[in-house]
Design an enzyme around this catalytic site. Sequence first.
Site, short mmCIF file in Angstrom:
data_model
loop_
_atom_site.label_atom_id
_atom_site.label_comp_id
_atom_site.label_asym_id
_atom_site.label_seq_id
_atom_site.Cartn_x
_atom_site.Cartn_y
_atom_site.Cartn_z
N SER A 157 0.83 -1.20 0.00
CA SER A 157 0.00 0.00 0.00
C SER A 157 0.86 1.25 0.00
CB SER A 157 -0.91 0.01 1.24
OG SER A 157 -1.37 1.32 1.50
N ASP A 165 -6.58 0.86 -8.77
CA ASP A 165 -7.74 1.74 -8.95
C ASP A 165 -8.42 1.55 -10.31
OD1 ASP A 165 -7.28 2.79 -6.45
OD2 ASP A 165 -6.19 4.54 -7.17
N ARG A 169 -15.09 5.75 -8.73
CA ARG A 169 -14.56 4.85 -9.77
C ARG A 169 -15.63 3.85 -10.23
NH1 ARG A 169 -9.95 7.09 -10.47
NH2 ARG A 169 -8.62 7.62 -8.71
C1 S3P Z 1 -3.03 6.01 -3.33
C2 S3P Z 1 -2.75 4.69 -3.07
C3 S3P Z 1 -3.70 3.60 -3.30
C4 S3P Z 1 -4.84 4.03 -4.22
C5 S3P Z 1 -5.39 5.37 -3.85
C6 S3P Z 1 -4.31 6.44 -3.91
C7 S3P Z 1 -2.00 7.03 -3.03
O1 S3P Z 1 -4.26 3.19 -2.07
O2 S3P Z 1 -5.86 3.07 -4.21
O3 S3P Z 1 -6.43 5.73 -4.72
O4 S3P Z 1 -2.11 8.17 -3.51
O5 S3P Z 1 -1.03 6.71 -2.32
P1 S3P Z 1 -3.53 2.07 -1.15
O6 S3P Z 1 -2.18 2.56 -0.84
O7 S3P Z 1 -4.38 1.98 0.09
O8 S3P Z 1 -3.56 0.82 -1.96
#
Ligand code: S3P
Length: 423
Positions: free
Chosen positions: A164, A312, A385
Amino acid sequence: MIVNPKDRINGEITVPGDKSISHRAVMLGSIAEGITEVTGFLMGADCLSTIECFRTLGIPIEVNDKKVTIHGKGLLGLAAPAKTLDVGNSGTTIRLMSGILSAQSFSSDLTGDASIQKRPMLRIVAPLREMGAKIDGKEGGKYCPLHIEGQPLKGIHYNLPVASAQVKSAMLFASLYAEGETIIIEPAPSRNHTEIMVNFFGGKIVHKDNVIISSPVKKLTGQYIEVPGDISSAAYFIAAALILPNSELLIKNVGVNPTRDGIITVFKQMGADIELLNQRTQCGEPVADILVRSSDLHGTEIGGSLIPKLIDEIPVIAAAACYAQGITIIKDAQELKVKESNRIQTMVSELKKMGASITETDDGMIIEGSHSLRGSEVESYHDHRVAMSLAIAALRAKGETRIHNSDCVNISFPDFFSYLEKL
Ligand code: S3P
């Protein structure tokens, strides 16, 4: 919103600025010294929430059309907030800001809308606590509202349990203030915009294989940031051009960072005619123009380390897979369950209403393509989304589709429906 079928999509567009990069530009600009100017900023509700939060922390920020000017006050220049910081619907805002706020010399409270209050926070609370943060929330820190009492922090060695970028970035922001190095091991590469931008502002983050080493900084310096178009927003039009016959679309100035370009890999794997033109680097980020022509897609399997690179985009890949020949299997995507909605459940239920042959699995979904969908009444579940992916599915369906609660596109792409209409 009512969406009617279309037989083609043609032309040249640019899409709004990258959401992840826009958030980070405000955050780093606020804790840097001097002025940061950001062009191409995404004026979506999530990024505006980040601006509002930093204004509440005493940072003057001017918004002018697509340009944002941040009068940064340095690493320790934020002021104690007079009220609870409201992140709205934005997971990126609450998680990344928690890293910064954990290291301040004041206390703060953060909360957001009904959806954000259901999203998991322990994933950032646990590592930040290991770094010495005094951070708590509902049910022992599982959920927001969060309460943070700023403390001196120390660098730690941490194995990320999930790939993440939000968790990694919360820690990286905290690491700027920590004593000693912070070492993070990723199970798979996730978006690295924080690493790129921290270094651009004068910090020191080194990345080797799956290990990220961040050193504390004495100061960051304001920069000029040009935000590229968001590949996650381009994804809807890439999918539309692929599934509608006789289409040819050029999407200019899109961020194609290799930690974000899984959608291109997967669509190519499905037989897509996609070309990257005019590849270049802008403020440390790879950027290109994307040329897409309609293609006969076939099913594929998506899983493993590819998932964080397209997390996403899975809703719109699911929509496109309904029109591909054969079976598409999406696995290892449990993270979809903790997004703005449970995107496995919401996409499966709504595409089913449109006649798709789609099955929910524990970690993804299985789609039997080549079925023509029918226009239906569908629900966005207030998830931007989901709303946009259903609109793309509707473009090749028979008859009209009504998308309920479609206003949520404001979160990341306020003009989405007018773009569709113009095209
Ligand atoms: C993001 C990380 C992702 C993504 C989110 C934006 C970011 O989430 O789904 O829309 O800007 O770091 P996760 O890190 O929870 O997967």
